[in-house]
Design a protein around this motif. Sequence first.
Motif, PDB file in Angstrom:
ATOM      1  N   GLN A 197       0.847  -1.131  -0.092  1.00 38.67           N
ATOM      2  CA  GLN A 197      -0.079  -0.037  -0.093  1.00 38.67           C
ATOM      3  C   GLN A 197       0.716   1.312   0.051  1.00 38.67           C
ATOM      4  O   GLN A 197       0.624   2.274  -0.696  1.00 38.67           O
ATOM      5  CB  GLN A 197      -0.954  -0.136   1.165  1.00 38.67           C
ATOM      6  N   ASN A 200       2.108   1.599  -3.653  1.00 39.80           N
ATOM      7  CA  ASN A 200       1.242   1.915  -4.396  1.00 39.80           C
ATOM      8  C   ASN A 200       1.009   3.418  -4.500  1.00 39.80           C
ATOM      9  O   ASN A 200       0.828   4.210  -5.167  1.00 39.80           O
ATOM     10  CB  ASN A 200      -0.154   1.070  -4.452  1.00 39.80           C
ATOM     11  N   GLU A 201       0.887   3.787  -2.988  1.00 36.43           N
ATOM     12  CA  GLU A 201       0.692   5.374  -2.643  1.00 36.43           C
ATOM     13  C   GLU A 201       1.646   6.122  -3.209  1.00 36.43           C
ATOM     14  O   GLU A 201       1.393   7.366  -3.914  1.00 36.43           O
ATOM     15  CB  GLU A 201       0.166   5.370  -1.105  1.00 36.43           C
TER      16      GLU A 201
END
Length: 482
Positions: A197, A200-201
């Motif tokens: 996460q 991806n961020e």
Amino acid sequence: MKETDKSNSIRRTLQAVLDELGHTSDLSSRECRIGAEQIPVLVLWIDGMINNQALNENVITPLITGYQTLPVSEREFVSIPFLCRSILTATEVTVIDNLDQAVQLLVCGSAIVVVEGCPEMIAANTQGYEIRSIEEPASSTVIRGPRDGFVESLGVNISLIRRRVRSKWVRVEILTVGNISQTKVAMIFMHDRAAPQIVNEVRRRLQSIDIDAVLESEYIEEIIKDHPGSFFPTVYSTERPDDIAGVILEGRVALIVDGTPFALVLPCTLFHLLKTTEDLYLAYPIATFIRWIRFLGFWFTLLLPSVYVGVLTFHPEMIPPQLLSSILSARDGVPFPVLMEALLMELTFEGLREASIRMPRSIGSAISIVGALVIGESAVKAGLISSPAVIVVAGTAIASFTIPSISLSGTIRILRFGMLIFASVLGLYGIIIALFMLGIHLTSMKSVGMPYMAPFAPYRKQEGLKAMLRMPWWILSHRRRR
């Protein structure tokens, strides 16, 4: 722009490239003839953006002599696939079919090969320009540890990290940022340790950047950081490759920007900004002691002037009588109140700090000595400033130098003036109120989903101990993969 015609002419292509580049003077070309049919071929490049040796050995020389050196059975009619497969020896060749792409690759350092009568063109990677030699970074020197630092070349910087982390799990993703500058940004992380996460961020934030040019990593830092209105940095920056190698082993994501030696790290916490890589190279008792010195320096920088002003203005009974007598006698004849005196000294010191940075190195140290000794001593003798104020400001300056992060040090220097205002209005109660407000602000901040005050808010015992103490290697467990 229109695509190249099927009957591509090297003269027409050259004129189109010149028109696109405004007839720039650094565009160079070389025409040669290849094959049994003596087909005209034009090579275009921009001076200063290419490696001349690579251009001669991998593009021009193979074009002129490569066809004759091939066995007769392997000679084919000159075509774009034939040149890419059998003639050109560059490490990377790309077939392009429009002039827009050719011009973009040209300004990035590629050599463009145009063959008479062929609708496509070839872009050969011959990029190469002068770069600064690898040396110790001036912004973060160490007593013990590696002496190499990042330079302004993206490829060199990536190789410095690869040399330290020789793992198949290291991932390097290169993105292009800047509508005009087309700056390359490398996102580096450990695939088995970085949280998906977070990766991806960070990738999403980079891809969403809409800006004309990126000339330094600060451009990207301001755009992708959490809480852009806060003074506190939520992105860590460093010039040290060993520092980046360490943070990606912790599961963080590093960003290397082409054209600058400063790399960025996400996520970033307050306690990460107070640590240095040298902590890992010293004996753990010494490293722990030095780390505590930094923590004390952080609080002294933030609170020492405001405590001096608040106590002397509102709570003089807290000062021992003999010390209070010495301070009051030293202030005898000073025309300014305590707050004005502290503000003048702080502003004077900040001006001297900036002057010493901007002036040439040969006289920068002289300015610091003159400012600290001559101006301070003269002001005390003239009765404009008291000697206790000079001691407080000097102690605050020394404490500020213990903060390893330049961004965090600048933030604390700014907040110091706010703490002075609160102390001048409400004394110690104002300082406590300001600290409560600061604590609420810090605990509400996050960096790519990670709490800014981690591992103390929320509290994690094991990570908290590692933040306060430099744990010896023989009791540290290996990091588990996700």
